[in-house]
Design an enzyme around this catalytic site. Structure first.
Site, PDB file in Angstrom:
ATOM      1  N   GLY A   1       0.978  -1.266   0.120  1.00  0.00           N
ATOM      2  CA  GLY A   1      -0.090   0.056   0.021  1.00  0.00           C
ATOM      3  C   GLY A   1       0.719   1.259   0.010  1.00  0.00           C
TER       4      GLY A   1
ATOM      5  N   ILE B   1      -6.932  -4.263  -0.629  1.00  0.00           N
ATOM      6  CA  ILE B   1      -8.212  -4.360  -0.953  1.00  0.00           C
ATOM      7  C   ILE B   1      -9.177  -3.082  -0.915  1.00  0.00           C
ATOM      8  CG2 ILE B   1      -8.044  -7.044  -0.133  1.00  0.00           C
ATOM      9  CD1 ILE B   1      -9.804  -5.756   2.385  1.00  0.00           C
ATOM     10  N   ASP B   2      -8.424  -2.098  -0.414  1.00  0.00           N
ATOM     11  CA  ASP B   2      -9.093  -0.854   0.015  1.00  0.00           C
ATOM     12  C   ASP B   2      -9.426  -0.070  -1.346  1.00  0.00           C
ATOM     13  OD1 ASP B   2      -9.365  -1.883   2.351  1.00  0.00           O
ATOM     14  OD2 ASP B   2      -7.794  -0.356   3.228  1.00  0.00           O
TER      15      ASP B   2
ATOM     16  N   ARG C   1     -30.333  -5.636  12.214  1.00  0.00           N
ATOM     17  CA  ARG C   1     -29.414  -6.763  12.684  1.00  0.00           C
ATOM     18  C   ARG C   1     -27.855  -6.334  11.998  1.00  0.00           C
ATOM     19  NH1 ARG C   1     -32.958  -7.902  15.026  1.00  0.00           N
ATOM     20  NH2 ARG C   1     -34.235  -9.805  15.220  1.00  0.00           N
TER      21      ARG C   1
ATOM     22  N   VAL D   1     -13.091 -11.365   6.254  1.00  0.00           N
ATOM     23  CA  VAL D   1     -13.396 -12.254   5.431  1.00  0.00           C
ATOM     24  C   VAL D   1     -13.086 -11.711   3.983  1.00  0.00           C
ATOM     25  CG1 VAL D   1     -15.639 -12.730   4.156  1.00  0.00           C
ATOM     26  CG2 VAL D   1     -15.493 -13.217   6.461  1.00  0.00           C
TER      27      VAL D   1
ATOM     28  N   ARG E   1     -32.476 -14.682 -29.506  1.00  0.00           N
ATOM     29  CA  ARG E   1     -31.491 -14.392 -30.326  1.00  0.00           C
ATOM     30  C   ARG E   1     -31.918 -13.992 -31.590  1.00  0.00           C
ATOM     31  NH1 ARG E   1     -26.429 -16.848 -30.063  1.00  0.00           N
ATOM     32  NH2 ARG E   1     -26.276 -18.243 -28.220  1.00  0.00           N
TER      33      ARG E   1
ATOM     34  N   ARG F   1      -1.215 -35.648 -15.189  1.00  0.00           N
ATOM     35  CA  ARG F   1      -2.708 -35.977 -16.030  1.00  0.00           C
ATOM     36  C   ARG F   1      -2.616 -34.520 -16.911  1.00  0.00           C
ATOM     37  NH1 ARG F   1      -7.423 -38.146 -13.031  1.00  0.00           N
ATOM     38  NH2 ARG F   1      -6.777 -40.056 -13.854  1.00  0.00           N
TER      39      ARG F   1
ATOM     40  N   GLY G   1     -17.622 -19.198 -26.103  1.00  0.00           N
ATOM     41  CA  GLY G   1     -16.923 -18.096 -27.086  1.00  0.00           C
ATOM     42  C   GLY G   1     -17.471 -18.024 -28.677  1.00  0.00           C
TER      43      GLY G   1
ATOM     44  N   GLN H   1     -23.032 -19.336 -18.846  1.00  0.00           N
ATOM     45  CA  GLN H   1     -23.803 -18.125 -18.870  1.00  0.00           C
ATOM     46  C   GLN H   1     -24.698 -17.793 -17.734  1.00  0.00           C
ATOM     47  OE1 GLN H   1     -26.093 -18.960 -22.303  1.00  0.00           O
ATOM     48  NE2 GLN H   1     -24.759 -18.502 -23.675  1.00  0.00           N
TER      49      GLN H   1
HETATM   50  P1  ADP Z   1       0.645  -0.242   3.567  1.00  0.00           P
HETATM   51  O1  ADP Z   1       1.766  -0.338   2.634  1.00  0.00           O
HETATM   52  O2  ADP Z   1      -0.279  -1.236   3.357  1.00  0.00           O
HETATM   53  O3  ADP Z   1       0.097   1.102   3.633  1.00  0.00           O
HETATM   54  P2  ADP Z   1       2.069   0.394   6.187  1.00  0.00           P
HETATM   55  O4  ADP Z   1       1.707   1.993   6.283  1.00  0.00           O
HETATM   56  O5  ADP Z   1       1.881  -0.308   7.431  1.00  0.00           O
HETATM   57  O6  ADP Z   1       0.986  -0.546   4.917  1.00  0.00           O
HETATM   58  O7  ADP Z   1       3.410  -0.058   5.648  1.00  0.00           O
HETATM   59  C1  ADP Z   1       3.999  -1.206   5.585  1.00  0.00           C
HETATM   60  C2  ADP Z   1       5.590  -0.866   5.956  1.00  0.00           C
HETATM   61  O8  ADP Z   1       6.310  -0.055   5.136  1.00  0.00           O
HETATM   62  C3  ADP Z   1       5.686  -0.144   7.198  1.00  0.00           C
HETATM   63  O9  ADP Z   1       5.566  -1.375   8.328  1.00  0.00           O
HETATM   64  C4  ADP Z   1       7.135   0.190   7.409  1.00  0.00           C
HETATM   65  O10 ADP Z   1       8.157  -0.877   7.370  1.00  0.00           O
HETATM   66  C5  ADP Z   1       7.339   0.628   5.817  1.00  0.00           C
HETATM   67  N1  ADP Z   1       6.856   2.044   5.880  1.00  0.00           N
HETATM   68  C6  ADP Z   1       5.702   2.775   5.990  1.00  0.00           C
HETATM   69  N2  ADP Z   1       5.804   4.075   5.720  1.00  0.00           N
HETATM   70  C7  ADP Z   1       7.384   4.277   5.990  1.00  0.00           C
HETATM   71  C8  ADP Z   1       8.039   5.443   5.692  1.00  0.00           C
HETATM   72  N3  ADP Z   1       7.509   6.793   5.774  1.00  0.00           N
HETATM   73  N4  ADP Z   1       9.411   5.409   5.782  1.00  0.00           N
HETATM   74  C9  ADP Z   1      10.039   3.910   5.735  1.00  0.00           C
HETATM   75  N5  ADP Z   1       9.148   2.838   5.736  1.00  0.00           N
HETATM   76  C10 ADP Z   1       8.081   3.163   5.991  1.00  0.00           C
END
Ligand code: ADP
Ligand code: ADP
Length: 788
Positions: free
Chosen positions: A122, A169-170, A286, A293, A466, A561, A569, A669
Site C-alpha cells: 500500500g 483491498i481498499d 441486525r 472475510v 437471439r 495428467r 465463445g 452463462q
Molecule cells: P501499507 O503499505 O499497506 O500502507 P503500512 O503503512 O503499514 O502498510 O506500511 C508497511 C511498512 O512499510 C511499514 O511497516 C514500514 O516498514 C514501511 N513504511 C511505511 N511508511 C514508511 C516510511 N515513511 N518510511 C519508511 N518505511 C515506511
C-alpha cells in the site's frame, strides 16, 4: 496515446535482464492476487534472464537478511496463482522506518547484488520504498565508511530502481482504477450480501455492515442495498430517506476515521453505531461485520489477470529504468497499463487521507479522482428515488430490451437504464423476449420499484432471444407506433449489434425507426466490436477459473495428467485466452491464432518434458480450447476439435501422461453476476440512457422525434480507457461478420503473456508500455472511463 498508423511494435527481446538482480516483496496488509503478481514478476524476471529473489516478510526480511532473501527458480512460484494472501509473507516493520534499519537492508541487498526492487503493497510500503531509493547512495557511502562494503561495490551498485504495484483491498490509491485485491474483496462482500438478502427480505430487517471505507464505496452497485458512505453516515436527512427503504441493507464503514468527525463523535464501536441506527430508524436491525472475510479466499479472475499483467509490466519498467527515471507505480487506467511516478500517487493519496482526517469529506471524494466521484453519484442516483413532484417530465417513451443469449449483469444494466430514464423524466417500457417478443406486442411500462433487487440476479429477467428483427420489421414498427416509443435501448451481444444494423437500414422505409437507438454490449463471449469488454464476460471468466481450480485440485492424487477444457465463445477466443491466463494453463488454442498438428506436437513435447521432472505431485496442465464447433462454418477448421486434441494427446502421451477433457458449456452463462459485471453493467447503461436523453432533445422538433443520421444509432463501448459512443454503421468496417468477431481484438496482445508464464519462448509487443504519465494528466480522463 498513439494512433494505429504510427504504431511501431517494440519487442521485448531487446530488453535483457542479464546481470541484473530483482528482489520482490509484499508489504503491509495482504491482499488476494499478490501471489499472482509475485509469480508474474518471478517468471518474467527469469524469462529475461535476470536473477530473482524473494524477500520474505516484507521489509522485516530485508532488514534481517539471511534466509529471508533467497534466489528463486521458475518452480518456486508453481501453483500459487490460485492462492489467496501472500506466500512470501508480509509484515509491518518498525526498524525499516529508521535509517539504521534501512542501512542494514541496503547492506543485505548489496551483498546479493540486488539493485532492482519490486514492492507490492500500500501507500505506506511504497513511501518507504521511495525513501529507501532516495537515501540509497548515502546508505552505500555509509556502509563503505564503516568498512562493510568496498568502494567498488558503491560504484557498481550506485542506483536502486524501484517499481511499485498496489496491493490493497481498499482501492484507496490515487492514480489507479483498481488495486490488486479490490475485486476479490468485492467478491467476498457480494457473496455475503447476496446470502443475507434472502433472509433480510423475509424478516424485513436491516443489516449493517462494517467494511473498509473504499470497498464500501465501491459496493454501490450491489443488490438493492441501501448503502451509505460514512461521510453522510447517519445524518438525520439520510435516515429519513431510509424509511422508504424497508428491508434494505445499510453499509457502514466502522473503521473509517470519518466517523470521528460526523455529527456523532461518540460512535466508536460497532455496537454503538448499531444502537444509533436502531434509534434513528426505529427498525428491527441486525449487524453483520464482514471483517477479515474481505481479505480472504481465492483471488478473482480479474485480480489474477490484473496482477499478472502488472507483474510483467513491473519487470519491464525495471529493465527500462535509468538513474533519471523516478520510482514508478504500474497500474491500470481503464483497460490500459500505465506507469505513474510513485511519489505523485503517494502524495495525492495522502492528501485524501488528510482531507478525511480534517473532516473535509467533499474534497476527499474529489481528490480521490473523477471516476470515484462518478461512482458515488451514479450510486446515489440509482438508489434514491426522488419524489415524483421533483422529477422532470419529458413525455418521451423509451423501450429497453435484451437481445441474444443471457449474460450475467444484464439485469443490472436494465435496472440502471430504467431508473436513470425515470430520473430524466421519461416513461420507461420493458420489452419481453427481445425483438421477437416486441413483434408480438410483449411490451409494458416498467417502474422504479419493478427493477428493485435486479442487480445481483443472473440471467435475463426480461427474457432474451437471439431472433433478429429483419423478418418482423413491419410488426416492430407497428409496436413502436402504437406505444409511441421515442427511443430504444438494447442490451445484448452480437445479435443486438446486427439487430441495430437492420433497424437502421430499415429507416428509409419506416419512420418509426428514426429514433435514437443505443446498445450496450452484453455477452459472455466478449465478441462485440467497439468494446474491450462486454457485460457477462467477467462472470463467465470467474466460472472458468473456479472450475479450473477445482479440476486442478481433483488431480492432486493423480500423477501426470493433462486436462483439456473447452470454453464458450464461438469463434472468439477471449474466454479461452483470459481463462487460461487466470487459471495458469499451459496453452490456449483459439480460432484467432491458427494452429496445426505441429503446434499440438510441440505442446505434447512440452507436456512430456514437464512431466519428466522428478516431482512427487501431480502435473496439472490445463489446455483451454475455445468451443469452435458452436458455429459450423466452412472457413473454420472444424477438425481440430476438443475430441481430436483429446484423442491425439491420449495417444501421444501413452506412458507419459494421461488425458481428461471437460466441456464447461452453459454453466458459463449462468450464475450471479460478478462485482465487475454489476458495476460495469450499471455504469455503462446509466451512461447510455443519459445519451438517449441528450439525443431525444436534439432530435425533437415540432412535436416529434426524428433521427435519421448514423450517429443516432450507437454502441457504447469501453475502449482502452474511455467509454465511447460509436455509430454502428462505422463499426461495420471493424467487424468480421463471418466469424462474428471484431477484426482487431486487444486481448490478443496478452497472449504472449500467458505463454511466458507457462515457460514458452515467445515475442511480446511492449510498445504500449513505457510511457510515464502524471497523476494530474491521468485524472481528468478518468471521468470517461468505466473505472472498473
Ligand atoms: P501499507 O503499505 O499497506 O500502507 P503500512 O503503512 O503499514 O502498510 O506500511 C508497511 C511498512 O512499510 C511499514 O511497516 C514500514 O516498514 C514501511 N513504511 C511505511 N511508511 C514508511 C516510511 N515513511 N518510511 C519508511 N518505511 C515506511
Ligand atoms: P502455475 O499454474 O501455478 O503456473 P506452473 O506453471 O508452475 O503452475 O506449472 C508448471 C508445470 O508444472 C505445469 O505443467 C503444471 O501442470 C505442473 N504443475 C503444477 N502444479 C504442480 C505441482 N504441485 N507439482 C508438480 N507439477 C506441477
Amino acid at each position: 496515446p498513439r494512433s494505429a498508423m504510427d504504431h511501431q511494435p517494440k519487442f521485448f527481446e531487446n530488453l535483457s535482464g542479464t546481470g541484473k538482480a530483482i528482489g520482490v516483496l509484499t508489504s503491509g496488509g495482504d491482499a488476494q492476487g499478490m501471489n499472482a503478481a509475485v509469480r508474474a514478476v518471478v517468471r518474467m524476471g527469469i524469462y529475461v534472464k535476470a536473477k530473482v529473489y524473494f524477500v520474505y516478510e516484507g521489509y522485516q526480511g530485508m532488514v534481517d537478511g539471511g534466509d529471508n532473501i533467497v534466489e528463486v527458480s521458475w518452480e518456486s512460484v508453481s501453483s500459487i496463482l490460485q492462492v489467496g494472501g501472500t506466500v512470501i509473507g508480509s509484515a509491518r516493520c518498525k526498524s525499516f522506518r529508521t535509517r539504521e534499519g534501512r542501512l542494514q537492508a541496503a547492506y543485505n541487498l548489496v551483498q546479493r547484488g540486488i539493485t532492482n526492487l519490486c514492492v507490492i503493497g500500500g501507500d505506506g510500503s511504497l513511501t518507504g520504498a521511495n525513501l529507501f531509493r532516495e537515501e540509497w547512495s548515502g546508505l552505500l557511502e555509509e556502509l563503505a565508511q564503516k568498512g562493510k562494503i568496498d568502494e567498488e561495490a558503491v560504484k557498481k551498485y550506485a542506483y536502486l530502481n524501484i517499481v511499485g504495484m498496489v496491493g490493497s483491498i481498499d482501492n484507496d490509491f490515487c492514480g489507479t482504477d483498481m488495486t490488486i485485491g479490490t475485486d476479490s474483496a468485492l467478491h467476498r462482500i457480494i457473496e455475503v450480501v447476496d446470502a443475507i438478502m434472502t433472509t433480510a427480505q423475509r424478516v424485513g430487517i436491516k443489516a449493517v455492515f462494517g467494511c473498509t471505507f473504499q470497498v464500501s464505496q465501491f459496493s454501490f452497485f450491489l443488490s438493492n442495498c441501501f448503502s451509505i458512505i460514512p461521510v453522510a453516515a447517519l445524518r438525520a436527512s439520510d435516515c429519513r430517506g431510509c424509511i422508504s427503504f424497508r428491508g434494505r441493507l445499510l453499509f457502514l464503514n466502522m473503521f473509517s476515521v470519518f466517523l470521528r468527525h460526523t455529527l456523532l463523535e461518540k460512535i466508536q464501536t460497532h455496537f454503538e453505531s448499531y444502537k444509533l441506527v436502531v434509534q434513528r430508524l426505529g427498525f428491527d436491525t441486525r449487524v453483520t461485520i464482514l471483517g477479515h472475510v474481505q481479505r480472504g479466499g481465492t483471488p478473482s479472475a480479474f485480480d489474477r489477470i490484473l496482477a499478472s499483467r502488472m507483474g510483467v509490466e513491473a519487470v519491464l519498467a525495471l529493465l527500462e529504468a535509468t538513474p533519471a527515471t523516478p520510482a514508478c507505480v504500474v497500474s491500470l487506467s481503464g483497460n490500459q497499463a500505465v506507469r505513474l511516478p510513485l511519489m505523485e500517487c503517494v502524495q495525492m493519496t495522502q492528501e485524501v487521507q488528510k482531507a478525511m482526517d480534517e473532516g473535509r469529506f467533499v474534497e476527499a471524494v474529489r481528490l480521490r479522482g473523477r471516476s470515484f466521484e462518478n461512482n458515488l453519484n451514479t450510486y446515489k442516483l440509482l438508489s434514491h428515488k426522488k419524489p415524483d413532484a421533483e422529477l422532470p417530465k419529458t413525455n418521451f417513451n423509451v423501450a429497453v430490451l435484451n437481445v441474444g443469449a443471457p449474460a450475467a449483469g444484464m439485469n443490472a444494466a436494465v435496472r440502471a437504464a430504467v431508473r436513470v430514464g425515470i430520473t430524466e423524466g421519461h416513461k420507461m417500457f420493458a420489452v419481453i423476449d427481445g425483438f421477437e417478443g416486441f413483434a408480438r406486442g410483449k411490451i409494458k411500462e416498467i417502474s422504479w420499484g419493478d427493477v428493485g433487487g435486479w442487480t445481483g440476479q443472473g440471467g435475463s429477467i426480461l427474457g432474451t432471444k437471439r431472433t433478429l428483427p429483419a423478418k418482423y420489421l413491419e410488426k416492430i414498427a407497428d409496436q413502436m407506433r402504437t406505444n409511441n416509443i421515442n427511443a430504444l435501448m438494447v442490451i445484448g451481444g452480437f445479435e443486438a449489434y446486427l439487430g441495430l444494423l437492420e433497424l437502421s437500414a430499415a429507416r428509409e422505409k419506416y419512420d418509426e425507426f428514426c429514433v435514437p437507438m443505443v446498445m450496450v454490449p452484453a455477452t459472455v463471449s466478449n465478441n462485440v466490436p467497439g468494446s474491450d469488454f462486454s457485460i457477462g464476460a467477467d462472470t463467465a471468466l470467474n466460472t472458468i477459473t473456479d472450475t479450473c481450480d477445482r479440476i486442478k485440485q481433483s488431480a492432486s492424487g493423480t500423477k501426470r495428467r493433462v486436462f483439456i477444457i473447452e470454453t464458450m465463445g464461438g469463434y472468439c477466443g477471449y474466454l479461452a485466452n483470459m481463462g487460461a491466463l487466470a487459471a495458469g494453463a499451459d496453452a490456449a488454442y483459439i480460432f484467432e491464432e491458427q494452429f496445426d498438428i505441429r503446434e499440438l506436437q510441440k505442446m505434447g513435447k512440452h507436456l512430456s518434458f514437464s512431466s519428466c521432472k522428478d516431482i512427487q505431485y501431480l502435473i496439472v496442465n490445463l489446455l483451454t480450447v475455445s468451443g469452435r464447433n458452436c458455429y459450423r462454418n466452412e472457413n473454420c477448421n472444424e477438425n481440430y476439435t476438443t475430441d481430436f486434441i483429446y484423442q491425439l494427446y491420449s495417444e501421444e502421451g501413452k506412458g507419459v501422461f494421461d488425458c481428461r477433457k471437460n466441456v464447461l458449456g452453459h454453466m458459463q452463462q449462468g450464475g450471479a453476476p460478478s462485482p465487475f459485471d454489476r458495476n460495469f453493467g450499471t455504469k455503462i447503461s446509466a451512461k447510455a440512457m443519459q445519451w438517449i436523453s441528450k439525443k431525444l432533445k436534439e432530435t425533437y422538433r415540432k412535436g416529434k422525434v426524428f433521427a435519421n443520421t448514423d450517429d443516432s444509432v450507437c454502441l457504447l463501448g469501453m475502449r482502452r480507457r474511455n467509454l465511447v459512443f460509436q455509430p454502428v454503421a462505422e463499426l461495420k468496417n471493424e467487424t468480421d461478420f463471418v466469424h462474428r468477431i471484431p477484426k482487431e481484438q486487444w486481448w490478443l496482445k496478452l497472449r504472449p503473456l500467458m505463454k511466458i508464464l507457462a515457460k514458452y519462448k515467445t515475442s511480446y509487443d511492449v510498445s504500449d508500455s513505457g510511457q510515464l504519465e502524471h497523476v494530474a494528466m491521468h485524472s481528468p480522463k478518468e471521468a470517461e472511463t468505466g473505472a472498473i
